[in-house]
Structures are given as structure tokens and as C-alpha cells.
Design a protein around this motif. Structure first.
Motif, PDB file in Angstrom:
ATOM      1  N   GLN A   1     -16.075  -5.598  -6.105  1.00 32.10           N
ATOM      2  CA  GLN A   1     -14.906  -5.499  -6.969  1.00 32.10           C
ATOM      3  C   GLN A   1     -13.642  -5.137  -6.210  1.00 32.10           C
ATOM      4  O   GLN A   1     -12.540  -5.246  -6.747  1.00 32.10           O
ATOM      5  N   GLY A   2     -13.774  -4.689  -4.974  1.00 35.16           N
ATOM      6  CA  GLY A   2     -12.624  -4.380  -4.148  1.00 35.16           C
ATOM      7  C   GLY A   2     -12.269  -2.901  -4.132  1.00 35.16           C
ATOM      8  O   GLY A   2     -12.546  -2.170  -5.076  1.00 35.16           O
ATOM      9  N   THR A   3     -11.658  -2.474  -3.037  1.00 33.07           N
ATOM     10  CA  THR A   3     -11.163  -1.105  -2.903  1.00 33.07           C
ATOM     11  C   THR A   3      -9.789  -1.160  -2.244  1.00 33.07           C
ATOM     12  O   THR A   3      -9.572  -1.915  -1.296  1.00 33.07           O
ATOM     13  N   GLN A   4      -8.854  -0.365  -2.775  1.00 35.95           N
ATOM     14  CA  GLN A   4      -7.479  -0.415  -2.294  1.00 35.95           C
ATOM     15  C   GLN A   4      -7.322   0.411  -1.025  1.00 35.95           C
ATOM     16  O   GLN A   4      -7.752   1.571  -0.966  1.00 35.95           O
ATOM     17  N   VAL A   5      -6.691  -0.186  -0.044  1.00 29.95           N
ATOM     18  CA  VAL A   5      -6.298   0.520   1.173  1.00 29.95           C
ATOM     19  C   VAL A   5      -4.783   0.420   1.286  1.00 29.95           C
ATOM     20  O   VAL A   5      -4.223  -0.676   1.258  1.00 29.95           O
ATOM     21  N   THR A   6      -4.134   1.573   1.384  1.00 28.37           N
ATOM     22  CA  THR A   6      -2.683   1.614   1.485  1.00 28.37           C
ATOM     23  C   THR A   6      -2.293   2.376   2.743  1.00 28.37           C
ATOM     24  O   THR A   6      -2.746   3.505   2.949  1.00 28.37           O
ATOM     25  N   VAL A   7      -1.475   1.742   3.576  1.00 25.54           N
ATOM     26  CA  VAL A   7      -1.026   2.352   4.822  1.00 25.54           C
ATOM     27  C   VAL A   7       0.474   2.587   4.722  1.00 25.54           C
ATOM     28  O   VAL A   7       1.255   1.646   4.558  1.00 25.54           O
ATOM     29  N   SER A   8       0.855   3.843   4.806  1.00 29.36           N
ATOM     30  CA  SER A   8       2.266   4.188   4.697  1.00 29.36           C
ATOM     31  C   SER A   8       2.901   4.231   6.078  1.00 29.36           C
ATOM     32  O   SER A   8       2.272   4.603   7.060  1.00 29.36           O
ATOM     33  N   SER A   9       4.181   3.883   6.119  1.00 35.15           N
ATOM     34  CA  SER A   9       4.887   3.852   7.409  1.00 35.15           C
ATOM     35  C   SER A   9       5.543   5.182   7.709  1.00 35.15           C
ATOM     36  O   SER A   9       5.604   6.074   6.869  1.00 35.15           O
TER      37      SER A   9
END
Length: 121
Positions: free
Chosen positions: A113-121
Motif C-alpha cells: 500500500q506504500g509508505t511515505q518518506v519525506t526528506v526535508s532540506s
């Protein structure tokens, strides 16, 4: 039928690391090649990494080569993507998939189903 559930996504700063996992149930996990894909808004789904059913062969997209490592533990029916040196452009929903050939995108036909990966700058 194989069922796949991803975990381990989240928010991380640029340069950081994250490991996502994919747990499998159902049909024998060890007989499938496994792959990681990702998709961000407005972009096509990208084939990021793949691993053969025994784990002896791997594939990486050029965009992640040298930073990401795919692995699997057939005894635990789990497969992993270790992501190091993360960049903001790695931000996406990450999907695991099961298929027939570790380096052939079109062979993957069972999806989590997917998993969110968020990379902040």
C-alpha cells in the motif's frame, strides 16, 4: 497470494538515513523477486531497487546507486531498503512489490500500500 505491508517511512533531514521494511504473508515469500518503487506527485512510478529471490543479485536505479541498499531475510518473510545520504528529491511514497525477475520492472505484479518518506532540506 502474496500480501505485502510496508513500514518505516517518516520524516528525515537531508543527509540522514531511514530504513523501510516490507513484510510478506501468503504464498512462499522466498520464491519471489522483490522490488522497491517510489512515486512522487506528478511523476511516474520509479523502479528504485530489486533483489533476487535468494538475495544474490540486486538492481539499483542510477538515482540511488551508492546510497540505497536492498536486502531480504527470507526466514522472516521481510525485505528492506536502507536509505543513506537522503536528498529532498528522494521524497516519495515508497512501494514494495513482488515479482518474477529482480531487474525487470514489468515483472512486478503484487504491490503493497506504500509508505511515505519525506526528506526535508
Amino acid at each position: 497470494q502474496v500480501q505485502l505491508v510496508e513500514s518505516g517511512g517518516g520524516l528525515v533531514q537531508a543527509g540522514g538515513s531511514l530504513r523501510v521494511a516490507c513484510a510478506s504473508s501468503g504464498r512462499t515469500f522466498g520464491s519471489n523477486a522483490m522490488g522497491w518503487f517510489r512515486q512522487s506527485p506528478g511523476k511516474e512510478r520509479e523502479f528504485v531497487a530489486g533483489i533476487s529471490w535468494r538475495g544474490g543479485s540486486t538492481y539499483y536505479a542510477d538515482s540511488v546507486k551508492g546510497r540505497f541498499t536492498v536486502s531480504r531475510d527470507n526466514a522472516k518473510n521481510t525485505f528492506y531498503l536502507q536509505m543513506n545520504g537522503l536528498k529532498p528529491e528522494d521524497t516519495a511514497i515508497y512501494y514494495c512489490a513482488a515479482g518474477g525477475t529482480y531487474n525487470v520492472r514489468a515483472s512486478f505484479d503484487i504491490w503493497g500500500q506504500g509508505t511515505q518518506v519525506t526528506v526535508s532540506s
